[in-house]
Scaffold this active site. Sequence first.
Site, PDB file in Angstrom:
ATOM      1  CB  CYS A  30      -0.640   0.196   1.130  1.00 55.11           C
ATOM      2  SG  CYS A  30      -0.113  -0.025   3.001  1.00 55.11           S
ATOM      3  CB  CYS A  33       4.494  -0.164   1.610  1.00 50.05           C
ATOM      4  SG  CYS A  33       3.573  -1.356   2.911  1.00 50.05           S
ATOM      5  CG  ASP A 438       7.346 -35.847 -10.428  1.00 51.13           C
ATOM      6  OD1 ASP A 438       7.276 -37.078 -10.083  1.00 51.13           O
ATOM      7  OD2 ASP A 438       7.769 -34.937  -9.752  1.00 51.13           O
ATOM      8  CG  ASP A 620       8.629 -31.139  -8.042  1.00 54.35           C
ATOM      9  OD1 ASP A 620       8.553 -33.090  -8.937  1.00 54.35           O
ATOM     10  OD2 ASP A 620       9.483 -31.301  -7.338  1.00 54.35           O
ATOM     11  CG  ASP A 624       9.545 -34.213 -13.825  1.00 54.43           C
ATOM     12  OD1 ASP A 624       8.695 -35.805 -13.628  1.00 54.43           O
ATOM     13  OD2 ASP A 624       8.637 -34.149 -12.018  1.00 54.43           O
TER      14      ASP A 624
END
Lengths: 768, 54
Positions: A30, A33, A438, A620, A624
Site C-alpha cells: 500500500c 509501504c 509426477d 516439478d 520431469d
Amino acid sequence: MSEAQDLSLFVRHPSEGVAAMDLVVDGVFCGACIATIEKGLRRQDGVRGARVNLASKRVTVEWDDGALEPPAILERLEALGYPAFPFASGVVDSVEMQAEKRLLRCLGVAAFGAMNVMLLSVSLWAGADSDPNSATRDLFHWLSALVALPTAAYAGLPFFESAAKALRARSLNMDVPISLGVVLALGMSVVQTLAHERDAYFDSAVMLLMFLLAGRFLDRRMRRRTRDFALNLSAIRADRAVKLFEGGEARETPIGAIRPGDLVLVRAGERIAVDGTVEDGRSDIDQSLVTGETAPVAVSPGASVYAGTVNMSGALRVRVQSAASGTLLDEVNGLLVRAVEQRSSYVQLADRAAALYVPVVHVTALATFLGWLAVGAGWQQSLIVAITVLIITCPCALGLAVPAVQVVAAGALFRRGLILNSGEALERLAEADTVVFDKTGTLTQPRPTLANAADIEAADLALAGSLALSSRHPLAKAVAEASGAREPIAVEEVPGQGVSALHCGERVRFGSVTWCEAEADAAPIAAAWPDASLIALRTPERAVVFAVRQSLRPDASSVIADVARNHEIEILSGDRQPAVALVARELGVSRFEAGLKPADKIARLEALAGAGKRTLMVGDGLNDAPALAAAHVSISPISAAHIAQAQADALFLGERLQPVADALSLAATARRLMVENLWLSAVYNLVAVPLAIFGFATPLIAALAMSGSSILVTVNALRARSPSPLAGEGGRAQRSRMRGEASNEAKSNAPEARPLTPDPSPARGEGK
Amino acid sequence: MNVLVYLVPLALALGALGLAAFLWALKHGQFEDLDGAAWRAISDDDLPEEDERS
C-alpha cells in the site's frame, strides 16, 4: 547472511557517476509501504533517489557511484522491514516494455481519431447533410479524412506489420483481413468524398482500430504482469552459492557470477546451486528434485553433484563444472530440445478461425461484386458494394473474441494461485483428457514431515525435537517441526552422523540409524513406511526411530477424485516402486509406473499421444522437464526446479493441488466461451452481411453493428471469471471450501506464496 | 453555418491538446505503476519531515 555479498552483477550505470539497481521487494502492499521505503532509502547517505513500483513490487534505487556498497541497500531495506532481492531486469524486459508503450500510444492516437471523426459523423447522421448542395457534408468528409488518414497510418501500424509478416510467411492471420478492411474502408471513403457521395466509412475504420488496439493492449499487459510476477519469484528464489576465494575468504555470490573452476562451499541443509565434483567432505545428498528418488545418496570426494539437489548432512567443497546457464544433465537437455521442437506446431483457435474466415469473406465479397455486375449495375457501383461487404465483415469482434476471454480467465486463475506462462495454454488445457502426475514434490509436499508421530511418546518427541533444533539436516528439521520444540539443547555435532548432548546427566544421541545403533528398531518401521527416510534417537535405555516422509499435499485425494471424473489419471515417478505404490493406493489411482528415467517418461507420454490422448503433465523435478515439454500441456508447482518451471505452461502457488483442478475447469469454461464468442461474431456477420450484399448498409449501421458486437463479445468474456456453470453445485462447494481455508493457507503456505501475493487481479481496472 | 469555421478547428485543437498531454504523460512513465499512483495521490509526503514524525 554471514558472508559479504557480491552484487556487482546487478548494478547498472544509467549515467556518469550514478549507479542503480533494481530490487524485488517482499511485502509491499500500500501507500504506506511506498512512503516508508522511499523515505527510508533517501535518508541513507549517498542515495540519490528511490522509486517504488507498486504494480510490479519492485524498487529502483540510484546512488552516487562509489558512495556506498550495494549490500548496504539490502541491509537498509531489511532494517525497514522489507527484505529485498536484487533483480537483473535484462533486455527482454525493456523490449516488452517498449512494445507495450507503443500499443498504448497507438491506442491513444486511435481514441483521439475515433472521437473526433465520430463528432463529425454523428452530426451528419443527425441531419447536417440535409442541405441540398452537399457542401457541408463534403466539408465534414474532408475533415474526417484529415483526421482519419494520419490516425490510421500511425495506429494501424501494429496490424499492418503483423499482416505483412504473415503474408511473407505465406499464411493468414487475423491481421490480414483487419488491415485489408481498414485500408479499403479509407480508400473507398476518399473516392466517395471526391465523388460527393453520401456514404463515407472513415469512422468505421478508426473505431475498428481503437477497439482492436484496446484488446491487444489488455492482452499484452496481462501477459507482462503474470510474467513480471514469475520473474519476481525467481529473483526471490534465486540461487546463491558461497564462493571460496583464493585467500580463504567466503562470499555469498549470485549464481550468475559463478564460473566453472570456482570452488564453492555447500553447508549442511543447503540446496546445491551448481553442477560439480566434490573436492572435500562427506555427506548424503537428497536427489529427489533431480531424479524423483527419495532415498538419500552418499557422496565423498570425487563424486559428482548436481544443481537442485540438497546437501543433507556434512559440509562439502565443490569444484564447479558448470553454473548458471549450464546446470543441466546433458541427457535432460538433449531430450528437452527434441520435445520442444515436437510441440511447437500447435495452431491456436483464433488462427484456425482466421484461416476459415478469411477465404469465406473474400469469396463473399467477390461474389457480391460479380452478382451486382450480373444484374446490370456498373462496375463502379458493384465495387463499392463489394468493399462495403469487406468493411462490414471486418473482424472486429472476432479479433476480440479470443483475447478478451484469455485476459479474463488468466486473471481469474491468477487469483486462484495459478500463473499462466502462455495464452494458448488455456486452449491446450481445455483439450487435455489425461492427467499425468509426477509423485515427488508434485503430489507430495516439497518439504518432508514426520509420519509416525502418533506412535512416539511425547517425552521422546520433545527430547528429539530440542536436539533436532540444533541441526540443519532436513530430516531433523521435520522432527523439530513436528515436536513443536522451542529451546535447543547445547549439542556436539558429529559431521555426517548426527548430534549428541547431555540430557539430565545422560548422554543422548540423535542422528543416523546406524550411529544410534537402532537397526533392530528400524526394521519394522521401514516396513510400515516404505517411502520414508529414518532418523533415530538413542537414550541409554532405548532407541526411538522416526520415519520422515514427504506427505501428500493436504487436498491431494479430493483434487484427484475431482479431476478423475472427467480425466484419466496416471502417476509416473522416478522413485522406488513401493513408495509410488503407497501413494497411488492412498489416492486411489490404479495406473502408475515407478523407477522411470526422463526418457521413459517421454516414451510413456508418446505412447499416450499415439493412442490419441492429450496429456496434461504435472511435475516439478529436473527429471520431469523433458516430459513437461513433451506433454500436450504442463503445470509445475512454484517450488519446482527452474528448468521445469521454464518448460511448464503454468505454475501453481502454495501447498494445495486445487489450482490444478481449477485450471482444468476454468480452461474448459474459457474454451467454451471462446467458441461461443466466435459464433456470436459469426451471427453478427449473418445479420450484417446480407444488408451489405444487397446494398442497404450505411456507415451508421456499420458503426452500430461493429461496436455492438464488440461489446457483446467482451461482456460474454467476463463470464470466464467463474468456473464452469456446468460444474454446478460441485464447483460452488469447491469455491467455498477454498475460501474457508484461505486463512490457514496464508499461515502454513510456503513463504514465497504469501508476502508476494499479487494484486487480486492482474486484469483489475482493465475492465473499466 | 459560418460558425463551423471556428468551432471545428477549436474542437480538433482541444482533442489534439488532450492527445499531446496523454503522449507526454506516457513518455514520462506515468502509466507504469497505476496502482502506486493511486496511493501516491493520498500520501502526505509534501509535509515537512519533522511534522510527520511527530
